[in-house]
Motif scaffolding. Sequence first.
Motif, PDB file in Angstrom:
ATOM      1  N   ILE A   4     -91.929 -21.211 -17.990  1.00 58.78           N
ATOM      2  CA  ILE A   4     -90.805 -20.350 -18.373  1.00 58.78           C
ATOM      3  C   ILE A   4     -90.686 -19.179 -17.400  1.00 58.78           C
TER       4      ILE A   4
ATOM      5  N   ARG B 276     -88.477 -26.251 -18.550  1.00 61.73           N
ATOM      6  CA  ARG B 276     -88.309 -24.911 -19.142  1.00 61.73           C
ATOM      7  C   ARG B 276     -87.413 -24.982 -20.374  1.00 61.73           C
TER       8      ARG B 276
ATOM      9  N   VAL C 256     -88.425 -23.932 -24.160  1.00 67.69           N
ATOM     10  CA  VAL C 256     -87.734 -22.818 -24.818  1.00 67.69           C
ATOM     11  C   VAL C 256     -86.988 -23.287 -26.065  1.00 67.69           C
TER      12      VAL C 256
END
Length: 185
Positions: A77, A125, A129
């Motif tokens: 991230i 990512r 997330v």
Amino acid sequence: CIFKGNCSGCNKMETDQTSYAENKLQDHTGIYSKDRQGQFIFLEFDAPIEGEVLSSIQSFETSLIMIGMGRWTNAIISITNSIETILRLDLETTSELQSLIGAYCQKHKISKSLEDAAHRTRKKRNEFVHTGIIPDDNTEAILVYFNDSISVFKFFLEKSRGINLYKNFGSAKLAENLLFAKNYI
């Protein structure tokens, strides 16, 4: 004070208390104000780095801290944030990351393999997330970080800003270890 803050003695006391509080925060908590900390933890540069480039490199350093804590998904991230910041600076747009990658690679004639690596980083990512993170994701995160993300960030940073990531590590051993791990994976 009866002067309700218009007294030079009170104003000096408030300033002294602020300085005292800032010193105590720094001394005991690791909380630093802008003028009381270095820009970077692991990297060293001859000239100050400013603006969004500073933010991008600090996000990269955060990814290294996350690795040190075994939080590989969070490292993905952070490094993706680093990459996105560099792309936004170069292209001066607020487009989605997927579009930024395509536009950047086209503008700079980036190889298809590096563009694919950037998209794999972006997708991983997004997965972390938007669907959550579990410890079992670490293996995938490690592979993406070393096979894709770090190469993308290094290349984009160098292409856009002329900064060679590995040559600016304060510790040659850290740079050596990152290169070893990247090449070993």
